[in-house]
Design a protein around this motif. Structure first.
Motif, PDB file in Angstrom:
ATOM      1  N   ALA A  32       8.557  -0.179   6.608  1.00 57.08           N
ATOM      2  CA  ALA A  32       7.092  -0.079   7.446  1.00 57.08           C
ATOM      3  C   ALA A  32       6.746  -0.643   8.377  1.00 57.08           C
ATOM      4  O   ALA A  32       6.191   0.036   9.422  1.00 57.08           O
ATOM      5  CB  ALA A  32       6.150  -0.395   6.209  1.00 57.08           C
ATOM      6  N   SER A  33       7.708  -1.725   8.892  1.00 53.61           N
ATOM      7  CA  SER A  33       6.879  -2.046   9.994  1.00 53.61           C
ATOM      8  C   SER A  33       7.499  -1.885  11.201  1.00 53.61           C
ATOM      9  O   SER A  33       7.532  -2.519  12.517  1.00 53.61           O
ATOM     10  CB  SER A  33       6.636  -4.461   9.217  1.00 53.61           C
ATOM     11  OG  SER A  33       8.369  -4.403   9.587  1.00 53.61           O
ATOM     12  N   ASP A  80       0.395   2.077   7.896  1.00 51.09           N
ATOM     13  CA  ASP A  80       1.823   1.788   7.639  1.00 51.09           C
ATOM     14  C   ASP A  80       1.573  -0.588   7.740  1.00 51.09           C
ATOM     15  O   ASP A  80       1.935  -1.142   7.409  1.00 51.09           O
ATOM     16  CB  ASP A  80       2.917   1.791   9.061  1.00 51.09           C
ATOM     17  CG  ASP A  80       3.986   2.711   8.479  1.00 51.09           C
ATOM     18  OD1 ASP A  80       3.099   3.498   8.275  1.00 51.09           O
ATOM     19  OD2 ASP A  80       4.833   3.343  10.163  1.00 51.09           O
ATOM     20  N   THR A  81      -0.107  -0.917   8.738  1.00 51.45           N
ATOM     21  CA  THR A  81      -0.137  -1.905   8.980  1.00 51.45           C
ATOM     22  C   THR A  81      -0.149  -2.504   7.335  1.00 51.45           C
ATOM     23  O   THR A  81      -0.377  -3.642   6.709  1.00 51.45           O
ATOM     24  CB  THR A  81      -0.941  -2.132  10.179  1.00 51.45           C
ATOM     25  OG1 THR A  81      -1.551  -1.229   9.642  1.00 51.45           O
ATOM     26  CG2 THR A  81      -0.786  -2.219  11.143  1.00 51.45           C
ATOM     27  N   ASN A  82      -1.189  -1.469   6.847  1.00 58.20           N
ATOM     28  CA  ASN A  82      -1.596  -1.679   5.457  1.00 58.20           C
ATOM     29  C   ASN A  82      -0.649  -2.201   4.727  1.00 58.20           C
ATOM     30  O   ASN A  82      -0.925  -2.732   3.844  1.00 58.20           O
ATOM     31  CB  ASN A  82      -2.842  -0.625   4.987  1.00 58.20           C
ATOM     32  CG  ASN A  82      -4.162  -0.612   5.814  1.00 58.20           C
ATOM     33  OD1 ASN A  82      -3.983  -1.586   5.929  1.00 58.20           O
ATOM     34  ND2 ASN A  82      -4.633   0.587   5.556  1.00 58.20           N
ATOM     35  N   TYR A 125      -5.810  -9.791  11.939  1.00 63.00           N
ATOM     36  CA  TYR A 125      -4.807 -10.132  13.780  1.00 63.00           C
ATOM     37  C   TYR A 125      -3.314  -8.658  13.576  1.00 63.00           C
ATOM     38  O   TYR A 125      -3.759  -8.534  14.881  1.00 63.00           O
ATOM     39  CB  TYR A 125      -5.076 -10.932  13.181  1.00 63.00           C
ATOM     40  CG  TYR A 125      -3.675 -11.416  14.650  1.00 63.00           C
ATOM     41  CD1 TYR A 125      -3.941 -12.064  16.061  1.00 63.00           C
ATOM     42  CD2 TYR A 125      -2.636 -11.662  15.063  1.00 63.00           C
ATOM     43  CE1 TYR A 125      -3.232 -12.316  16.717  1.00 63.00           C
ATOM     44  CE2 TYR A 125      -1.441 -12.242  15.840  1.00 63.00           C
ATOM     45  CZ  TYR A 125      -1.681 -12.248  16.546  1.00 63.00           C
ATOM     46  OH  TYR A 125      -1.130 -12.767  17.785  1.00 63.00           O
ATOM     47  N   ILE A 126      -3.072  -8.639  12.674  1.00 58.22           N
ATOM     48  CA  ILE A 126      -1.300  -7.978  12.672  1.00 58.22           C
ATOM     49  C   ILE A 126      -2.044  -6.595  13.329  1.00 58.22           C
ATOM     50  O   ILE A 126      -1.578  -5.621  14.826  1.00 58.22           O
ATOM     51  CB  ILE A 126      -1.504  -8.226  11.577  1.00 58.22           C
ATOM     52  CG1 ILE A 126       0.040  -8.685  11.487  1.00 58.22           C
ATOM     53  CG2 ILE A 126       0.133  -6.540  11.986  1.00 58.22           C
ATOM     54  CD1 ILE A 126       0.627  -8.789  10.586  1.00 58.22           C
ATOM     55  N   GLN A 127      -3.072  -6.043  12.438  1.00 55.12           N
ATOM     56  CA  GLN A 127      -3.664  -4.612  12.897  1.00 55.12           C
ATOM     57  C   GLN A 127      -4.490  -4.369  14.277  1.00 55.12           C
ATOM     58  O   GLN A 127      -4.295  -3.909  15.233  1.00 55.12           O
ATOM     59  CB  GLN A 127      -4.333  -4.058  11.675  1.00 55.12           C
ATOM     60  CG  GLN A 127      -5.061  -3.055  11.793  1.00 55.12           C
ATOM     61  CD  GLN A 127      -5.987  -1.698  10.368  1.00 55.12           C
ATOM     62  OE1 GLN A 127      -5.873  -3.487   9.624  1.00 55.12           O
ATOM     63  NE2 GLN A 127      -5.661  -1.225   9.984  1.00 55.12           N
TER      64      GLN A 127
END
Length: 738
Positions: A447-448, A264-266, A232-234
Motif C-alpha cells: 500500500a505504501s 493508503d496512508t491509513n 507525520y507520514i500523512q
C-alpha cells in the motif's frame, strides 16, 4: 507440451533416485558391506549424484533450471544431505544407528526431499540479496521497503527503547507460569514440602500482575507514538504532493491523489501500528520461550527448530502475493473514489441531464472490480491460514511423540516435560501469530508503494532562482514564447508570441477561445515553462526569481475563482494572514464587495461554503478581486474576472482598478471576452491560434477594420447582417460602440 515434458522429466528423475537408493539399501545388507555401513552410505550418495546428473543432461525434456548451476547444487545437496548429517551425528558422539540403516527408506527419502525443497526456497529468497551486499553487487531497490517505513520511527527512538524494555519485562514475566508449573509437578510427584507449592502460587501471581502492568504501560507509549508517526507520514505525503508542478495535477486524477493521501496512508499506518505491535510482542516471546526451551532440553528444542522452516515458507510466499494484490486493490479503490468525486463535484450537471442511474452504474462497475480482487484476497488469506494451522498441528504432534520417547528413556524429567510442553505450545502459537501477521505487514508495504512514488517524485520545474529585490517596477516582457501542454506536446498553443506589460498601463488580450490567452497567465505564474523563448521581469529572466517572491508580486483573478470553506474575511486574507481588518475593508471596497458583505447576517465572518457555493458568481468574483488587491501587487492579471458582474458593478470595479494602476504604478494584464472594458486599455493584442494577429489601441484597431473590428461588430450586432453596408459606414458604427 513443454510443461508436460518438464514434469515428466522431473518425475522420471525422482523415480530413478528412489530406485538407486533402494538398490544401495539392499547392497548395504550384503556380508561385505554390513561391517562398513558408512561405505555404503557415501557410495550411495556418490552414485545418486552421478546418475541424476547424467539423467538431467541427457534427457531432452529436463527443465532449464535443472541444467543450470543452481540445479547442479540442488542435486548435490539432495545426494549428500544424509551422508553429511549422519556422519556429523556419529562424529559428535550422538546416536546415529537408526538413521545409518534407514536413510534409504521411504521415510528417509521423503524427509530429504522436504528439507531440500525448504532449503531451496530459503536460498532463492534470501541468498541473492545477501550475496549482493557481500560482494557489493547493486541489487534492485524496492521503494516501498519495510526498512524505509521503519525509518519514520527514528525521531522516536527513545520511546521505542522504553517500549522494548517494557516488552522484555512483560515477556519474562509470562515465562513464570510454565516454569513454576513444571516445578510444582516435580514437587507433587516427589512429595516435597507443601510450603513450596504455596510459594510457587504466590510468585506466579505477583509476576503475572507485574507483567500485566508493564504491558499496559507499553501499549500506552506505543499507541501514542504511532499516532504521531501516522500524523507525520500523512502530512509529509500531503506536502510532497503540494510541491509538484501544475502539470502533475493535469495528468493525475484528484480522486487518485486523495485516495493515496487518505486510504493508503491509513492502511499503511494501521498495519504498521497494530500488526507491527503484535509482531514485536510475539517476537520477544519467541526469543524468550525458545531460550527456556533450550535450557530444559536441547534435543526437543532442536527438533522443534527443524520443523519451523515449513511454517516460515508458507507465509513468505503468501506475503509476496499479498503485496502485489494489495497494490491492485488500492488502485481499484482509487478509481472508484475518482468516479464518486467527479460525480459529486458536478452534481448540477448530473441532475440537469438526469444521469443519476448512469453514474451509479459507473460507480458499481468500479466496485465490482474491487469486489473481485477482494475475493481473491479472501481466498488467499483462507488458504494461508489453513496451511499455517495444519503445519502447526503436525509440528505439535511430532514434538509430543518425540518428547514422550525422551521421557521414557529417562533423558527428561516429568516436570521438565510439562514445562517444555507448555513453553512449546506458547512458542508454536507465537510463531503462528508472527507468520500470520507477516503478510499484513507486506500488505502495508504494498500500500505504501504509490505513496513513496509521490514522496520521491521530483517536481519537474527548473531550479528556483535567488532574486528577491525590495522593489520591482513590474515591467514584463514575453519574448518569442512558444509553448505546448504535456497532454498535447505536438500541438503548439503559443507560437513565437512577444508582448510587454508596462508599469501603470493596462494591456488587454482578446481573441476567440482556445487562442492561448489563459496560457499566457499560466506561464507568467510559472505553472509551466515555455518550450522556446523567455519571460523577463524588469530585465531579468522570470526563472531567476524566487517562486514565493513572484507569487507575492503577481496577483491573478480568474473567470471562475476558487473560494475555500472558511469565512469571507479569511478568503480575502488568503496567503496574507497578517493583514489587518482595515486592509481587508479597503480591498473589499476597491472590489465593490464591502457593501454586500456588510449586509450579510454574519458580515465578514460569513462562511463561503465548499468552493464558495454560498455566494453568487458575481459576489465570488468580487471577493477574489479583493483577495488579489490586498496584496498590493505590482502585476495584476484579470482573466475574464468580471464576466459575472452586472454593468454598474463592472464599471465601478474597473474605475477602482484604473485608479490603482495609476497610483501604485502596477502592470495590468486584462483578458476579456466582453469588450466594454477593453476599450480603456492602453494596448490591445488580438491573439488567435497562438499567434498575435493584431495589436494597438482600440481606435487604431477599429480603423484597421481587421479581426478586432469584426469581433467588436459581432458583439454589438449579434443578430444583424451587415450585407449592403460599406466599410466606411461599418467603421463609423464600430467607433460609436460602448
Amino acid at each position: 507440451m513443454r510443461k508436460m515434458s518438464s514434469l515428466s522429466s522431473l518425475l522420471l528423475c525422482l523415480a530413478v533416485d528412489v530406485v538407486v537408493a533402494q538398490v544401495v539399501g539392499v547392497a548395504q545388507l550384503s556380508p561385505r558391506l554390513t561391517s562398513h555401513p558408512f561405505l555404503a552410505l557415501w557410495g550411495g550418495g556418490i552414485l545418486r549424484a552421478c546418475v541424476l546428473h547424467l539423467l538431467i543432461f541427457t534427457s531432452p525434456g529436463s527443465p532449464q533450471w535443472m541444467k543450470s548451476h543452481e540445479g547442479r547444487q540442488t542435486v548435490g545437496v539432495l545426494s549428500f544431505l544424509s551422508p553429511v548429517y549422519i556422519t556429523l551425528l556419529w562424529a559428535t558422539g550422538q546416536s546415529a544407528v537408526e538413521l545409518l540403516w534407514g536413510w534409504h527408506s521411504w521415510q528417509g527419502l521423503l524427509q530429504g526431499y522436504a528439507v531440500v525443497a525448504v532449503a531451496l526456497l530459503f536460498w532463492k529468497r534470501y541468498m541473492p540479496s545477501l550475496l549482493a551486499e557481500k560482494w557489493q553487487v547493486p541489487a534492485q531497490k524496492n521503494g516501498a521497503s519495510l526498512k524505509r517505513l521503519l525509518g519514520y520511527m527514528k525521531p522516536y527512538t527513545k520511546h521505542f527503547v522504553a517500549v522494548v524494555c517494557f516488552v522484555t519485562i512483560s515477556s519474562l514475566g509470562e515465562m513464570a507460569i510454565p516454569h513454576y508449573t513444571g516445578k510444582m509437578t516435580d514437587w507433587i510427584m516427589n512429595e516435597d514440602e507443601p510450603e513450596a507449592f504455596t510459594y510457587a502460587i504466590t510468585v506466579m501471581s505477583v509476576i503475572t500482575v507485574m507483567s500485566a502492568v508493564c504491558e499496559f504501560v507499553c501499549d500506552l507509549i506505543y499507541n501514542v507514538t504511532m499516532s504521531k508517526i501516522h500524523m507525520y507520514i500523512q502530512g509529509h505525503v500531503f506536502q510532497s504532493v503540494l510541491k509538484q508542478e501544475i502539470g502533475f495535477f493535469d495528468v493525475s486524477h484528484t480522486g487518485d491523489i486523495v485516495s493515496r493521501i487518505t486510504t493508503d496512508t491509513n492502511t499503511m499506518s494501521e498495519s504498521l501500528s497494530e500488526k507491527l505491535s503484535l509482531l514485536m510482542w510475539y517476537f520477544m516471546r519467541v526469543v524468550f520461550l525458545f531460550g527456556f526451551m533450550v535450557n530444559l532440553s536441547w534435543k526437543l528444542s532442536l527438533f522443534t527448530a527443524l520443523g519451523l522452516p515449513v511454517i516460515w515458507v508458507v507465509p513468505e510466499l503468501s506475503g509476496q502475493f499479498y503485496q502485489s494484490l494489495s497494490k491492485k486493490v488500492q488502485e481499484s479503490l482509487a478509481k472508484a473514489n475518482d468516479v464518486a468525486m467527479e460525480t459529486f463535484s458536478s452534481m448540477k450537471t448530473v441532475r440537469s441531464f438526469a444521469n443519476e442511474d448512469g453514474e451509479t452504474k459507473r460507480y458499481e462497475k468500479r466496485l465490482e472490480e474491487t469486489y473481485s480482487l477482494n475475493k481473491e484476497e479472501a481466498a488467499a488469506y483462507a488458504a494461508s491460514t489453513w496451511t499455517n494451522s495444519l503445519s502447526s498441528l503436525a509440528l505439535k504432534v511430532s514434538i509430543l511423540y518425540y518428547g514422550g520417547r525422551l521421557v521414557t528413556g529417562g533423558t527428561v524429567s516429568s516436570g521438565d516435560l510439562v514445562s517444555f510442553v507448555l513453553y512449546e505450545l506458547q512458542f508454536s502459537s507465537a510463531v503462528e501469530v508472527l507468520m500470520s501477521y507477516y503478510p499484513h505487514v507486506k500488505k502495508a508495504i504494498g500500500a505504501s508503494e504509490k505513496i513513496f512514488e509521490y514522496v520521491d517524485r521530483e517536481p519537474r520545474v527548473p531550479p528556483e532562482g535567488s532574486l528577491a529585490p525590495q522593489e520591482i517596477k513590474g515591467h514584463v516582457h514575453f519574448r518569442n514564447i512558444s509553448f505546448a501542454y504535456a497532454k498535447r506536446s505536438d500541438t503548439l498553443v503559443l507560437k513565437g508570441v512577444s508582448l510587454e506589460l508596462k508599469p501603470g498601463q493596462m494591456t488587454a488580450v482578446v481573441g476567440p477561445s482556445g487562442g492561448g490567452k489563459s496560457t499566457l497567465v499560466n506561464l507568467l505564474e510559472r505553472f509551466y515553462q515555455p518550450k522556446e523563448g523567455d519571460i523577463l521581469l524588469d530585465g531579468e529572466s522570470l526563472q531567476s526569481y524566487k517562486i514565493q517572491y513572484l507569487h507575492d508580486k503577481i496577483s491573478v483573478v480568474s473567470q471562475e475563482p476558487k473560494l475555500f470553506a472558511r469565512s469571507l474575511k479569511d478568503n480575502i486574507k488568503y496567503g496574507k494572514e497578517d493583514a489587518t481588518n482595515e486592509e481587508v475593508y479597503r480591498a473589499a471596497k476597491l472590489a465593490s464587495a464591502h457593501k454586500f458583505i456588510s449586509q450579510l447576517p454574519d458580515g465578514y465572518e460569513t462562511d463561503a461554503g465548499s468552493k464558495g457555493d454560498k455566494v453568487s458568481g458575481g459576489q465570488k468574483q468580487r471577493i477574489a478581486i479583493a483577495r488579489a488587491l490586498i496584496r498590493h501587487p505590482k502585476i495584476l492579471v484579470l482573466d475574464d474576472a468580471t464576466s459575472s458582474l452586472d454593468t454598474e458593478t463592472e464599471f465601478q470595479v474597473h474605475q477602482a482598478l484604473d485608479n490603482l494602476r495609476k497610483t501604485e504604478k502596477c502592470s495590468v494584464l486584462l483578458i476579456a471576452h466582453r469588450l466594454s472594458a477593453v476599450k480603456q486599455a492602453d494596448h490591445i493584442i488580438f491573439l488567435q491560434e497562438g499567434e498575435i494577429k493584431e495589436e494597438g489601441t482600440h481606435d487604431e484597431l477599429v480603423q484597421k477594420d481587421g479581426l478586432y473590428a469584426e469581433l467588436v461588430r459581432k458583439q454589438n450586432m449579434p443578430f444583424q447582417r451587415n450585407t449592403g453596408v460599406d466599410n466606411e459606414e461599418r467603421s463609423s458604427e464600430i467607433t460609436g460602440v460602448n
